[in-house]
Design a protein around this motif. Structure first.
Motif, short mmCIF file in Angstrom:
data_model
loop_
_atom_site.label_atom_id
_atom_site.label_comp_id
_atom_site.label_asym_id
_atom_site.label_seq_id
_atom_site.Cartn_x
_atom_site.Cartn_y
_atom_site.Cartn_z
N MET A 1 0.84 -1.19 0.00
CA MET A 1 0.00 0.00 0.00
C MET A 1 0.87 1.25 0.00
SD MET A 1 -2.78 1.01 2.89
CE MET A 1 -3.51 2.62 2.92
N THR A 2 0.61 2.19 -0.89
CA THR A 2 1.34 3.45 -0.92
C THR A 2 0.83 4.35 0.19
OG1 THR A 2 1.51 3.24 -3.33
CG2 THR A 2 1.99 5.37 -2.38
N THR A 3 1.74 4.87 1.00
CA THR A 3 1.33 5.73 2.11
C THR A 3 1.60 7.18 1.78
OG1 THR A 3 3.46 5.48 3.18
CG2 THR A 3 1.73 3.92 3.81
N TYR A 4 0.68 8.04 2.16
CA TYR A 4 0.83 9.47 1.99
C TYR A 4 0.46 10.16 3.29
CZ TYR A 4 1.02 8.79 -3.10
OH TYR A 4 1.38 8.39 -4.36
N GLN A 5 0.89 11.40 3.41
CA GLN A 5 0.54 12.20 4.58
C GLN A 5 -0.97 12.37 4.63
OE1 GLN A 5 2.76 13.48 6.79
NE2 GLN A 5 1.16 14.45 8.04
N LEU A 6 -1.54 12.16 5.82
CA LEU A 6 -2.98 12.35 5.99
C LEU A 6 -3.33 13.83 5.93
CD1 LEU A 6 -5.82 11.27 6.68
CD2 LEU A 6 -5.18 11.43 9.10
N GLU A 7 -4.17 14.20 4.99
CA GLU A 7 -4.63 15.59 4.87
C GLU A 7 -5.92 15.75 5.68
OE1 GLU A 7 -6.01 18.84 1.46
OE2 GLU A 7 -5.43 16.81 0.87
N VAL A 8 -5.98 16.83 6.45
CA VAL A 8 -7.17 17.11 7.26
C VAL A 8 -7.76 18.44 6.83
CG1 VAL A 8 -8.08 17.46 9.58
CG2 VAL A 8 -6.23 15.82 9.21
N ILE A 9 -9.00 18.39 6.35
CA ILE A 9 -9.74 19.61 5.98
C ILE A 9 -10.87 19.77 6.99
CG2 ILE A 9 -11.05 20.78 4.18
CD1 ILE A 9 -9.61 18.94 2.14
N GLU A 10 -10.73 20.72 7.89
CA GLU A 10 -11.71 20.85 8.97
C GLU A 10 -13.01 21.48 8.49
OE1 GLU A 10 -11.06 21.51 12.96
OE2 GLU A 10 -8.88 21.34 12.88
N ASN A 11 -14.09 21.01 9.07
CA ASN A 11 -15.42 21.52 8.78
C ASN A 11 -15.63 22.80 9.58
OD1 ASN A 11 -18.13 21.94 8.29
ND2 ASN A 11 -18.67 19.77 8.48
N THR A 12 -15.91 23.89 8.89
CA THR A 12 -16.12 25.17 9.58
C THR A 12 -17.59 25.38 9.96
OG1 THR A 12 -16.37 26.29 7.44
CG2 THR A 12 -14.17 26.25 8.44
N ALA A 13 -18.47 24.51 9.44
CA ALA A 13 -19.91 24.62 9.74
C ALA A 13 -20.30 23.45 10.64
CB ALA A 13 -20.73 24.64 8.46
N LYS A 14 -19.95 23.53 11.92
CA LYS A 14 -20.20 22.43 12.84
C LYS A 14 -21.69 22.28 13.14
CE LYS A 14 -15.81 21.57 13.33
NZ LYS A 14 -15.06 21.85 14.57
N LYS A 15 -22.12 21.03 13.29
CA LYS A 15 -23.52 20.72 13.56
C LYS A 15 -23.78 20.69 15.07
CE LYS A 15 -23.03 17.04 10.88
NZ LYS A 15 -23.28 15.81 10.10
N ASP A 16 -25.04 20.87 15.43
CA ASP A 16 -25.42 20.72 16.82
C ASP A 16 -25.40 19.24 17.19
OD1 ASP A 16 -25.84 23.45 17.16
OD2 ASP A 16 -27.96 23.31 16.55
N LYS A 17 -24.95 18.95 18.40
CA LYS A 17 -24.94 17.56 18.88
C LYS A 17 -26.37 17.14 19.25
CE LYS A 17 -20.39 17.68 18.80
NZ LYS A 17 -20.19 19.09 18.45
N PRO A 18 -26.73 15.89 19.03
CA PRO A 18 -28.08 15.42 19.36
C PRO A 18 -28.28 15.28 20.87
CG PRO A 18 -26.74 13.58 18.66
CD PRO A 18 -25.90 14.81 18.46
N VAL A 19 -29.54 15.29 21.30
CA VAL A 19 -29.87 15.01 22.69
C VAL A 19 -29.51 13.56 22.96
CG1 VAL A 19 -31.71 14.91 24.42
CG2 VAL A 19 -31.74 16.70 22.65
N GLN A 20 -28.68 13.31 23.96
CA GLN A 20 -28.04 12.00 24.10
C GLN A 20 -28.99 10.86 24.43
OE1 GLN A 20 -24.37 11.81 26.22
NE2 GLN A 20 -23.53 13.60 25.21
N ASP A 21 -30.10 11.14 25.05
CA ASP A 21 -31.04 10.05 25.36
C ASP A 21 -32.13 9.92 24.31
OD1 ASP A 21 -32.40 12.34 25.96
OD2 ASP A 21 -33.01 11.75 27.97
N GLN A 22 -31.94 10.60 23.17
CA GLN A 22 -32.93 10.53 22.09
C GLN A 22 -32.25 10.33 20.73
OE1 GLN A 22 -35.45 14.04 22.26
NE2 GLN A 22 -35.63 13.93 24.49
N ILE A 23 -31.20 9.52 20.70
CA ILE A 23 -30.44 9.35 19.46
C ILE A 23 -30.93 8.10 18.73
CG2 ILE A 23 -28.15 9.29 18.43
CD1 ILE A 23 -26.98 10.10 21.12
N PRO A 24 -31.54 8.24 17.56
CA PRO A 24 -31.92 7.05 16.78
C PRO A 24 -30.68 6.41 16.18
CG PRO A 24 -32.36 9.03 15.51
CD PRO A 24 -31.90 9.49 16.86
N PHE A 25 -30.73 5.10 15.94
CA PHE A 25 -29.55 4.40 15.43
C PHE A 25 -29.29 4.77 13.97
CE2 PHE A 25 -27.08 1.06 13.52
CZ PHE A 25 -26.13 0.77 14.48
#
Length: 357
Positions: A1-25
């Motif tokens: 396998m050819t290895t390359y440097q991992l590129e990280v492009i961060e998301n600037t439009a972050k989503k709201d986290k779900p209510v933890q006791d109401q997360i559908p699978f």
């Protein structure tokens, strides 16, 4: 396998986290995903973490027409002291490559894949829920991408990892389920793809499962595809039986998935001095043991549920009531121990967990 440097492009439009006791699978996804490409001439290349979003594929992409795809499922768990743990992830990547071999997909570098997945989860640590019973579901998968209608393996692929916070599999508690023994439809046969985690294995079971649910069953117990006699899996899980004080599970035969939880159950029971016999098991032999009052516990095992106790098996008009529809002592102990190891509540003496730093 050819290895390359991992590129990280961060998301600037972050989503709201779900209510933890109401997360559908499987319906909520994190801010980022991982993508790596394959070409025959270059091998695997250009690994990237990018903002989560749609991907573009040609309408003739081979995944749509010939189903050349494999996937895995694992989880990240939040401990009471805030750490994030993975459970035996190296085994999932071993199995991903086994599935890929069966589907004629080029292997990935398992160590590199694990390291890149850990970096993705590190970036998304805030998405790992804290409520007891919740976790971050991890779905690595590979799809064939050649725009080509000729039948044969693709020469290009995408390997991706997406993350999804999920709620407790048993919000109402660990309740035994009713299972129909399926003797019409076939899940898999030896020499087929039953030992691989590939898409068609699951969709081909939908009709049998729907029919079973119409009759009040939660799922189906699959029998072998040749004689319709030998027990294989329950739903999409491996299955175990405690009979007259001994623990049994169907042996891996080329059509049964090599479950990570299955493996862990066998090893854990062995560490307790309780051997597990892996053997070819016939449904009529199970019924004979049931009539003799020897069937003490039945439970399925898998990543999503860990342990799913069976309270009743329906076979050819006969009802086998298991442990008075109550979870067995061994099933409960196994569930408590493995979930305890996964969440850091029980000491990991077997070296199964990997911490995200």
């Amino acid at each position: 396998m050819t290895t390359y440097q991992l590129e990280v492009i961060e998301n600037t439009a972050k989503k709201d986290k779900p209510v933890q006791d109401q997360i559908p699978f499987g319906q909520t996804f994190t801010d980022h995903m991982y993508i790596m490409e394959y070409e025959t001439e270059k091998g695997w290349h250009d690994p990237k973490i990018v903002p989560y979003g749609p991907i573009s594929l040609d309408p003739a992409a081979m995944i749509f027409h010939y189903g050349q795809t494999v996937f895995e499922g694992m989880k990240a768990y939040r401990t009471e002291d805030g750490r994030v743990l993975l459970f035996r992830p190296e085994k999932n990547f071993e199995r991903l490559n086994l599935s890929s071999e069966r589907l004629s997909i080029p292997p990935i570098d398992e160590e590199l894949a694990l390291e890149h997945m850990k970096q993705l989860i590190e970036l998304e640590k805030e998405w790992v829920p804290k409520t007891p019973g919740t976790s971050l579901y991890i779905r690595p998968y590979i799809i064939s991408t050649d725009a080509n209608l000729a039948v044969g393996p693709s020469s290009t692929y995408k390997y991706m990892v997406i993350l999804s916070p999920v709620g407790s599999y048993f919000p109402g508690g660990l309740q035994p389920v009713v299972i129909h023994v399926e003797d019409k439809f076939t899940r898999a046969v030896k020499g087929g793809t039953g030992m691989a985690k590939t898409a068609g294995n699951y969709s081909s079971g939908y009709q049998a499962q729907a029919n079973a649910k119409k009759e009040g069953n939660a799922d189906v117990l699959w029998l072998d595809g040749v004689e319709k006699r030998f027990i294989e899996e329950v739903g999409s899980m491996n299955i175990f039986f405690k009979i007259d004080g001994e623990v049994f599970t169907p042996e891996l035969n080329g059509s049964i998935l090599k479950g990570i939880t299955r493996m862990s159950i066998i090893e854990l029971l062995g560490s307790w001095g309780i051997p597990v016999t892996e053997k070819r098991m016939a449904i009529d032999e199970l019924y004979e043991a049931y009539q003799a009052g020897k069937v003490e516990e039945v439970f399925g095992t898998g990543t999503a549920a860990v342990i799913s106790p069976v309270g009743e098996l329906n076979w050819q008009g006969q009802k086998m009531i298991i442990n008075n529809h109550e979870i067995g002592e061994l099933s409960q102990k196994l569930y408590d121990t493995i979930t305890g190891i996964q969440t850091g509540k029980v000491e990991d003496t077997l070296g199964w967990t990997v911490e995200i730093n």
